[in-house]
Design an enzyme around this catalytic site. Structure first.
Site, PDB file in Angstrom:
ATOM      1  N   LYS A  14       0.748  -1.198   0.080  1.00 29.02           N
ATOM      2  CA  LYS A  14      -0.321   0.068   0.046  1.00 29.02           C
ATOM      3  C   LYS A  14       0.885   1.329   0.084  1.00 29.02           C
ATOM      4  O   LYS A  14       0.668   2.186  -0.609  1.00 29.02           O
ATOM      5  CB  LYS A  14      -1.019   0.162   1.314  1.00 29.02           C
ATOM      6  CG  LYS A  14      -2.058  -0.987   1.015  1.00 29.02           C
ATOM      7  CD  LYS A  14      -3.170  -0.746   2.207  1.00 29.02           C
ATOM      8  CE  LYS A  14      -2.338  -0.778   3.507  1.00 29.02           C
ATOM      9  NZ  LYS A  14      -1.908  -2.169   4.195  1.00 29.02           N
ATOM     10  N   ARG A  89      -9.377   1.714   9.447  1.00 30.41           N
ATOM     11  CA  ARG A  89      -8.999  -0.054   9.523  1.00 30.41           C
ATOM     12  C   ARG A  89     -10.072  -0.686  10.251  1.00 30.41           C
ATOM     13  O   ARG A  89      -9.961  -2.151  10.218  1.00 30.41           O
ATOM     14  CB  ARG A  89      -7.709   0.095  10.436  1.00 30.41           C
ATOM     15  CG  ARG A  89      -6.561  -0.479   9.663  1.00 30.41           C
ATOM     16  CD  ARG A  89      -5.251  -0.437  10.680  1.00 30.41           C
ATOM     17  NE  ARG A  89      -4.301  -1.050  10.225  1.00 30.41           N
ATOM     18  CZ  ARG A  89      -3.254  -0.366   9.425  1.00 30.41           C
ATOM     19  NH1 ARG A  89      -3.289   0.700   8.849  1.00 30.41           N
ATOM     20  NH2 ARG A  89      -2.045  -1.237   8.948  1.00 30.41           N
ATOM     21  N   ARG A 128      10.870  -7.132   3.867  1.00 35.27           N
ATOM     22  CA  ARG A 128      11.057  -5.638   4.306  1.00 35.27           C
ATOM     23  C   ARG A 128      11.800  -5.852   5.878  1.00 35.27           C
ATOM     24  O   ARG A 128      12.454  -4.483   5.732  1.00 35.27           O
ATOM     25  CB  ARG A 128       9.705  -5.074   4.281  1.00 35.27           C
ATOM     26  CG  ARG A 128       9.631  -3.709   4.954  1.00 35.27           C
ATOM     27  CD  ARG A 128       7.945  -3.265   4.705  1.00 35.27           C
ATOM     28  NE  ARG A 128       6.974  -3.967   5.656  1.00 35.27           N
ATOM     29  CZ  ARG A 128       5.810  -3.524   5.547  1.00 35.27           C
ATOM     30  NH1 ARG A 128       5.220  -2.759   4.784  1.00 35.27           N
ATOM     31  NH2 ARG A 128       4.927  -4.189   6.658  1.00 35.27           N
ATOM     32  N   ARG A 134      11.605  -2.578  10.670  1.00 33.55           N
ATOM     33  CA  ARG A 134      10.495  -2.017  11.401  1.00 33.55           C
ATOM     34  C   ARG A 134      10.164  -2.937  12.436  1.00 33.55           C
ATOM     35  O   ARG A 134      10.246  -4.212  12.656  1.00 33.55           O
ATOM     36  CB  ARG A 134       9.202  -2.120  10.379  1.00 33.55           C
ATOM     37  CG  ARG A 134       8.973  -0.917   9.779  1.00 33.55           C
ATOM     38  CD  ARG A 134       7.926  -0.857   8.506  1.00 33.55           C
ATOM     39  NE  ARG A 134       6.470  -1.545   9.461  1.00 33.55           N
ATOM     40  CZ  ARG A 134       5.454  -1.261   8.652  1.00 33.55           C
ATOM     41  NH1 ARG A 134       5.361  -0.777   7.571  1.00 33.55           N
ATOM     42  NH2 ARG A 134       4.342  -1.684   9.028  1.00 33.55           N
ATOM     43  N   ARG A 145      -0.847  -9.576  13.015  1.00 35.46           N
ATOM     44  CA  ARG A 145      -1.531  -8.255  12.182  1.00 35.46           C
ATOM     45  C   ARG A 145      -2.322  -8.675  11.076  1.00 35.46           C
ATOM     46  O   ARG A 145      -3.397  -8.076  10.757  1.00 35.46           O
ATOM     47  CB  ARG A 145      -0.385  -7.385  11.757  1.00 35.46           C
ATOM     48  CG  ARG A 145       0.317  -6.438  12.569  1.00 35.46           C
ATOM     49  CD  ARG A 145       1.674  -6.135  12.313  1.00 35.46           C
ATOM     50  NE  ARG A 145       1.715  -5.656  10.905  1.00 35.46           N
ATOM     51  CZ  ARG A 145       2.966  -5.202  10.254  1.00 35.46           C
ATOM     52  NH1 ARG A 145       4.033  -5.899  10.658  1.00 35.46           N
ATOM     53  NH2 ARG A 145       2.943  -4.713   9.094  1.00 35.46           N
TER      54      ARG A 145
HETATM   55  P1  ADP Z   1       0.803  -2.427   7.474  1.00 32.60           P
HETATM   56  O1  ADP Z   1       0.105  -2.007   6.380  1.00 32.60           O
HETATM   57  O2  ADP Z   1       2.052  -3.243   7.152  1.00 32.60           O
HETATM   58  O3  ADP Z   1       0.108  -2.862   8.776  1.00 32.60           O
HETATM   59  P2  ADP Z   1       0.910   0.263   8.449  1.00 32.60           P
HETATM   60  O4  ADP Z   1       2.053   1.390   8.306  1.00 32.60           O
HETATM   61  O5  ADP Z   1      -0.108   0.743   7.637  1.00 32.60           O
HETATM   62  O6  ADP Z   1       1.492  -1.068   8.177  1.00 32.60           O
HETATM   63  O7  ADP Z   1       0.639   0.264   9.867  1.00 32.60           O
HETATM   64  C1  ADP Z   1       1.423  -0.197  10.976  1.00 32.60           C
HETATM   65  C2  ADP Z   1       0.611  -0.231  12.517  1.00 32.60           C
HETATM   66  O8  ADP Z   1       0.501   1.156  12.618  1.00 32.60           O
HETATM   67  C3  ADP Z   1      -0.500  -1.051  12.522  1.00 32.60           C
HETATM   68  O9  ADP Z   1      -0.171  -2.136  12.500  1.00 32.60           O
HETATM   69  C4  ADP Z   1      -1.346  -0.429  13.405  1.00 32.60           C
HETATM   70  O10 ADP Z   1      -0.645  -0.789  14.942  1.00 32.60           O
HETATM   71  C5  ADP Z   1      -0.918   1.317  13.631  1.00 32.60           C
HETATM   72  N1  ADP Z   1      -1.963   1.779  12.809  1.00 32.60           N
HETATM   73  C6  ADP Z   1      -1.942   2.248  11.456  1.00 32.60           C
HETATM   74  N2  ADP Z   1      -2.984   2.725  11.163  1.00 32.60           N
HETATM   75  C7  ADP Z   1      -3.795   2.719  12.150  1.00 32.60           C
HETATM   76  C8  ADP Z   1      -5.223   2.914  12.187  1.00 32.60           C
HETATM   77  N3  ADP Z   1      -5.994   3.538  11.299  1.00 32.60           N
HETATM   78  N4  ADP Z   1      -5.799   2.629  13.274  1.00 32.60           N
HETATM   79  C9  ADP Z   1      -5.286   2.172  14.393  1.00 32.60           C
HETATM   80  N5  ADP Z   1      -3.773   1.668  14.392  1.00 32.60           N
HETATM   81  C10 ADP Z   1      -3.220   1.966  13.195  1.00 32.60           C
END
Ligand code: ADP
Length: 197
Positions: A14, A89, A128, A134, A145
């Protein structure tokens, strides 16, 4: 004004595609995950709070996430449209976003889901992990996740499909192949103007 939500499992690419879409349309890509990570690396209060959840593969609480998004959508650069990556989400967040956009008088144009199977996303996240280090890219956290994605985020696809906003794109293959599929969807969108020049 073009407003897009990008959906897809962790590791679907994404972030990578968000940058390309944003560039093509001349709108900001707003990634909640990236905002959290920046705050974590800068050691801000928000970052410290977020890390408690992110490092376990849990969602950051809505009381933190929703106001952060609201503030970001009010910034000047978001007034010409935006691409949301990683938000909403959950159905709860989708409802909060609906109300935020209604208050701002903004219509959602498209929800783009990048579909990739689980074995492939695990492979990508492990790769990654080697490159980016990360804190949430360890195998048990990744698995968690994905589970949370299946339970809490996937139901949102139906919510947006019911509103005729959902387009699903095959996320397999190279980055360029996926971009081409996405651009084809964007080009077919009546409200979507390409950036000039
Ligand atoms: P990925 O798509 O690989 O899960 P992201 O960078 O989108 O990675 O998100 C990493 C983490 O950040 C998520 O696992 C969550 O803990 C937190 N996070 C991101 N967006 C949200 C959201 N909208 N609500 C709650 N937590 C979030």
């Amino acid at each position: 004004m073009t407003t897009i939500i990008l959906l897809g499992p962790p590791g679907a690419g994404k972030g990578t595609q968000a940058k390309r879409i944003a560039e093509r349309l001349g709108i900001p890509a707003i990634s909640t995950g990236a905002i959290f990570r920046t705050n974590m690396s800068e050691g801000t209060e928000l970052g410290k709070q977020a890390a408690l959840y992110i490092d376990r593969g849990e969602f950051v609480p809505d009381s933190v996430t929703n106001p952060m998004v609201k503030a970001r959508l009010a910034a000047p650069d978001a007034q010409k449209g935006f691409l949301l990556d990683g938000y909403p989400r959950t159905l709860d967040q989708a409802h909060v976003l609906r109300d935020m956009l209604a208050d701002l008088g903004i219509t959602l144009n498209l929800v783009l889901e990048i579909e990739v199977d689980e074995d492939e996303v695990v492979t990508r996240m492990l790769k990654r992990a080697e490159e980016q280090h990360r804190t949430d890219d360890t195998e048990p956290v990744m698995r968690h996740r994905l589970e949370v994605y299946r339970e809490q985020t996937m139901p949102m696809a139906t919510y947006y499909a019911d509103q005729d906003l959902l387009e699903v794109v095959d996320g397999s293959g190279t980055i360029d192949e996926v971009s081409e599929r996405i651009f084809a969807v964007l080009d077919a969108l009546p409200t979507c103007e390409r950036k000039q020049g």
